[in-house]
Design a protein around this motif. Structure first.
Motif, PDB file in Angstrom:
ATOM      1  N   LYS A 101       5.300   4.809 -12.190  1.00 35.22           N
ATOM      2  CA  LYS A 101       6.178   4.741 -11.013  1.00 35.22           C
ATOM      3  C   LYS A 101       7.095   3.529 -11.021  1.00 35.22           C
ATOM      4  O   LYS A 101       8.266   3.625 -10.680  1.00 35.22           O
ATOM      5  CB  LYS A 101       5.340   4.748  -9.737  1.00 35.22           C
ATOM      6  CG  LYS A 101       4.587   6.039  -9.545  1.00 35.22           C
ATOM      7  CD  LYS A 101       3.742   5.975  -8.301  1.00 35.22           C
ATOM      8  CE  LYS A 101       2.899   7.233  -8.205  1.00 35.22           C
ATOM      9  NZ  LYS A 101       1.983   7.194  -7.091  1.00 35.22           N
ATOM     10  N   THR A 104       5.865  -4.039 -11.873  1.00 38.71           N
ATOM     11  CA  THR A 104       5.520  -4.944 -10.774  1.00 38.71           C
ATOM     12  C   THR A 104       5.590  -6.394 -11.248  1.00 38.71           C
ATOM     13  O   THR A 104       5.518  -6.679 -12.438  1.00 38.71           O
ATOM     14  CB  THR A 104       4.091  -4.674 -10.245  1.00 38.71           C
ATOM     15  OG1 THR A 104       3.140  -5.132 -11.204  1.00 38.71           O
ATOM     16  CG2 THR A 104       3.871  -3.202  -9.950  1.00 38.71           C
ATOM     17  N   SER A 106       3.251  -8.257 -10.130  1.00 39.44           N
ATOM     18  CA  SER A 106       1.833  -8.578 -10.045  1.00 39.44           C
ATOM     19  C   SER A 106       1.293  -8.987 -11.410  1.00 39.44           C
ATOM     20  O   SER A 106       1.358  -8.221 -12.367  1.00 39.44           O
ATOM     21  CB  SER A 106       1.067  -7.346  -9.531  1.00 39.44           C
ATOM     22  OG  SER A 106      -0.307  -7.566  -9.581  1.00 39.44           O
ATOM     23  N   ASP A 125       2.871   0.167 -12.037  1.00 40.26           N
ATOM     24  CA  ASP A 125       2.267   0.998 -10.996  1.00 40.26           C
ATOM     25  C   ASP A 125       2.305   2.452 -11.493  1.00 40.26           C
ATOM     26  O   ASP A 125       3.374   2.957 -11.830  1.00 40.26           O
ATOM     27  CB  ASP A 125       3.069   0.843  -9.708  1.00 40.26           C
ATOM     28  CG  ASP A 125       2.464   1.604  -8.535  1.00 40.26           C
ATOM     29  OD1 ASP A 125       1.285   2.000  -8.622  1.00 40.26           O
ATOM     30  OD2 ASP A 125       3.172   1.792  -7.533  1.00 40.26           O
TER      31      ASP A 125
END
Length: 126
Positions: A101, A104, A106, A125
């Motif tokens: 998707k 990130t 992160s 993600d």
């Protein structure tokens, strides 16, 4: 899903992470597809990596091609990080692709090691 990569150059590690993104989306890649160019400008190396990978996902979603065989050059120009890259766009109709998707920030890591090698770690993600 995460990708860890290393290369001798900053552009090489960008391309290696993009190849990891491709591997996360597809197990077998046919030899078809035309090369296309990608140019990204950002205020930091990390933002440039994020935007470059995001552009690869955009190409998949909008042009309906799986970007493969990545090549990238990264330089600092007038205070910005510029990524000049290309990939081969394999039509999605020719592959079985898993959905990634988004890229990130992160846990993203991008660093030059003491021996001059570049390393990156990016979480996607799914």
């Amino acid at each position: 899903m995460a990708v860890a990569a290393s290369a001798e150059t900053l552009g090489g590690v960008f391309a290696a992470v993009a190849d990891g993104l491709t591997a996360a989306m597809c197990d077998e890649v046919p030899a078809t597809g035309e090369r296309f160019a990608v140019t990204v400008r950002a205020e930091s190396r990390e933002a440039a990596l994020f935007d470059y990978l995001d552009q690869c996902i955009y190409e998949r979603d909008v042009r309906l091609v799986l970007p493969v065989d990545h090549r990238a050059r990264v330089e600092r120009v007038d205070g910005e990080w510029v990524v000049e890259a290309s990939a081969r766009g394999v039509p999605l109709s020719e592959v079985v692709a898993r959905d990634v998707k988004a890229v990130t920030y992160s846990e993203m890591e991008l660093a030059e090691t003491d021996d001059g090698e570049w390393r990156a770690y990016v979480v996607f993600d799914v």
